[in-house]
Design a protein around this motif. Structure first.
Motif, PDB file in Angstrom:
ATOM      1  N   SER A 219       0.809  -1.223   0.000  1.00 22.65           N
ATOM      2  CA  SER A 219       0.000   0.000   0.000  1.00 22.65           C
ATOM      3  C   SER A 219       0.844   1.276   0.000  1.00 22.65           C
ATOM      4  O   SER A 219       0.313   2.352  -0.269  1.00 22.65           O
ATOM      5  CB  SER A 219      -0.933   0.005   1.209  1.00 22.65           C
ATOM      6  N   LEU A 220       2.127   1.198   0.282  1.00 18.35           N
ATOM      7  CA  LEU A 220       2.953   2.410   0.357  1.00 18.35           C
ATOM      8  C   LEU A 220       3.044   3.193  -0.953  1.00 18.35           C
ATOM      9  O   LEU A 220       2.905   4.414  -0.950  1.00 18.35           O
ATOM     10  CB  LEU A 220       4.359   2.068   0.857  1.00 18.35           C
ATOM     11  N   PRO A 221       3.287   2.573  -2.096  1.00 14.82           N
ATOM     12  CA  PRO A 221       3.450   3.361  -3.319  1.00 14.82           C
ATOM     13  C   PRO A 221       2.146   3.937  -3.873  1.00 14.82           C
ATOM     14  O   PRO A 221       2.180   4.642  -4.874  1.00 14.82           O
ATOM     15  CB  PRO A 221       4.046   2.377  -4.324  1.00 14.82           C
ATOM     16  N   ASP A 222       1.013   3.666  -3.238  1.00 13.60           N
ATOM     17  CA  ASP A 222      -0.265   4.155  -3.746  1.00 13.60           C
ATOM     18  C   ASP A 222      -0.365   5.678  -3.688  1.00 13.60           C
ATOM     19  O   ASP A 222      -0.997   6.285  -4.547  1.00 13.60           O
ATOM     20  CB  ASP A 222      -1.430   3.536  -2.967  1.00 13.60           C
ATOM     21  N   LYS A 223       0.233   6.290  -2.669  1.00 11.16           N
ATOM     22  CA  LYS A 223       0.162   7.749  -2.508  1.00 11.16           C
ATOM     23  C   LYS A 223       1.577   8.310  -2.453  1.00 11.16           C
ATOM     24  O   LYS A 223       2.534   7.607  -2.136  1.00 11.16           O
ATOM     25  CB  LYS A 223      -0.573   8.104  -1.208  1.00 11.16           C
ATOM     26  N   LEU A 224       1.703   9.611  -2.747  1.00 15.29           N
ATOM     27  CA  LEU A 224       3.018  10.252  -2.697  1.00 15.29           C
ATOM     28  C   LEU A 224       3.485  10.502  -1.277  1.00 15.29           C
ATOM     29  O   LEU A 224       4.677  10.488  -1.002  1.00 15.29           O
ATOM     30  CB  LEU A 224       2.980  11.579  -3.470  1.00 15.29           C
ATOM     31  N   SER A 225       2.545  10.756  -0.362  1.00 13.81           N
ATOM     32  CA  SER A 225       2.921  10.970   1.037  1.00 13.81           C
ATOM     33  C   SER A 225       1.830  10.390   1.932  1.00 13.81           C
ATOM     34  O   SER A 225       0.670  10.281   1.534  1.00 13.81           O
ATOM     35  CB  SER A 225       3.124  12.449   1.333  1.00 13.81           C
ATOM     36  N   HIS A 226       2.219  10.009   3.131  1.00 12.25           N
ATOM     37  CA  HIS A 226       1.296   9.422   4.105  1.00 12.25           C
ATOM     38  C   HIS A 226       1.394  10.199   5.408  1.00 12.25           C
ATOM     39  O   HIS A 226       2.487  10.512   5.883  1.00 12.25           O
ATOM     40  CB  HIS A 226       1.662   7.954   4.377  1.00 12.25           C
ATOM     41  N   GLU A 227       0.233  10.487   5.995  1.00 12.73           N
ATOM     42  CA  GLU A 227       0.195  11.141   7.301  1.00 12.73           C
ATOM     43  C   GLU A 227       0.401  10.077   8.378  1.00 12.73           C
ATOM     44  O   GLU A 227      -0.274   9.046   8.379  1.00 12.73           O
ATOM     45  CB  GLU A 227      -1.151  11.839   7.512  1.00 12.73           C
ATOM     46  N   VAL A 228       1.369  10.320   9.280  1.00 13.74           N
ATOM     47  CA  VAL A 228       1.692   9.367  10.338  1.00 13.74           C
ATOM     48  C   VAL A 228       1.909  10.097  11.648  1.00 13.74           C
ATOM     49  O   VAL A 228       2.007  11.328  11.692  1.00 13.74           O
ATOM     50  CB  VAL A 228       2.964   8.550   9.997  1.00 13.74           C
ATOM     51  N   THR A 229       2.003   9.328  12.730  1.00 13.25           N
ATOM     52  CA  THR A 229       2.381   9.851  14.039  1.00 13.25           C
ATOM     53  C   THR A 229       3.824   9.430  14.278  1.00 13.25           C
ATOM     54  O   THR A 229       4.141   8.236  14.282  1.00 13.25           O
ATOM     55  CB  THR A 229       1.464   9.290  15.129  1.00 13.25           C
ATOM     56  N   VAL A 230       4.698  10.402  14.478  1.00 16.67           N
ATOM     57  CA  VAL A 230       6.135  10.137  14.595  1.00 16.67           C
ATOM     58  C   VAL A 230       6.519  10.089  16.071  1.00 16.67           C
ATOM     59  O   VAL A 230       6.238  11.028  16.813  1.00 16.67           O
ATOM     60  CB  VAL A 230       6.943  11.246  13.882  1.00 16.67           C
ATOM     61  N   PRO A 231       7.171   9.019  16.532  1.00 18.71           N
ATOM     62  CA  PRO A 231       7.623   8.971  17.926  1.00 18.71           C
ATOM     63  C   PRO A 231       8.858   9.856  18.121  1.00 18.71           C
ATOM     64  O   PRO A 231       9.828   9.756  17.393  1.00 18.71           O
ATOM     65  CB  PRO A 231       7.957   7.496  18.148  1.00 18.71           C
ATOM     66  N   LEU A 232       8.807  10.738  19.109  1.00 24.32           N
ATOM     67  CA  LEU A 232       9.931  11.621  19.431  1.00 24.32           C
ATOM     68  C   LEU A 232      10.690  11.125  20.658  1.00 24.32           C
ATOM     69  O   LEU A 232      11.707  11.683  21.021  1.00 24.32           O
ATOM     70  CB  LEU A 232       9.443  13.046  19.664  1.00 24.32           C
ATOM     71  N   GLY A 233      10.220  10.133  21.286  1.00 23.88           N
ATOM     72  CA  GLY A 233      10.835   9.545  22.478  1.00 23.88           C
ATOM     73  C   GLY A 233       9.919   8.446  22.972  1.00 23.88           C
ATOM     74  O   GLY A 233       8.960   8.068  22.296  1.00 23.88           O
ATOM     75  N   PRO A 234      10.176   7.941  24.180  1.00 23.12           N
ATOM     76  CA  PRO A 234       9.317   6.861  24.671  1.00 23.12           C
ATOM     77  C   PRO A 234       7.898   7.322  25.015  1.00 23.12           C
ATOM     78  O   PRO A 234       6.973   6.523  25.022  1.00 23.12           O
ATOM     79  CB  PRO A 234      10.044   6.353  25.910  1.00 23.12           C
TER      80      PRO A 234
END
Length: 139
Positions: A34-49
């Motif tokens: 499913s990754l190549p279906d869109k140019l960008s994906h909205e995600v939640t990025v972990p900045l620490g624990p």
């Protein structure tokens, strides 16, 4: 019978571990498809624990794949799907061999239990009359 139980337990642990690997690879395969279906994906990025921030994945068709022994290569999502497919085949082969091994150990355990039950049921004590004078003459 304790040795068969140990081997059977170790085999079950191995089966659980390889099933977990297989499930993880199947989930990864679905995600890679499913990754190549869109140019960008909205995600939640972990900045620490404990901290997360909203973010965006870009260049979703470029992946860094671990080949083994800390060797990595940059590849496309479709090529990474091929790598995951080969790893899934290896997982399936390992799972089938572990299942055969488990069945073999279970059969051995069952045979040992049957022999033990048969031995307990037909136990007879061997008794011989002891004639000390005849034994002294024999010596």
């Amino acid at each position: 019978m304790a040795e068969q139980d140990k081997k059977l337990s170790a085999c079950e642990d191995g089966l659980r571990q390889w099933r977990r690997y297989s499930d993880d690879y199947r989930a990864l395969r679905q995600r890679l498809a499913s990754l190549p279906d869109k140019l960008s994906h909205e995600v939640t990025v972990p900045l620490g624990p404990l901290a997360f921030a909203p973010g965006r994945l870009v260049h979703t068709n470029e992946l860094l794949v671990l080949l083994g022994d800390n060797w990595f290569c940059k590849t496309s999502a479709s090529a990474a799907c091929g790598i995951v497919d080969r790893r899934l085949e290896h997982c399936d082969k390992t799972l089938s061999s572990l299942e055969k091994e488990r069945d073999l150990f279970a059969g051995w355990r069952q045979q040992a239990a049957g022999l033990q039950e048969a031995a307990v049921g037909d136990v007879r004590e061997i008794t011989e009359p002891l004639d000390e004078e005849a034994e002294l003459q024999w010596r």
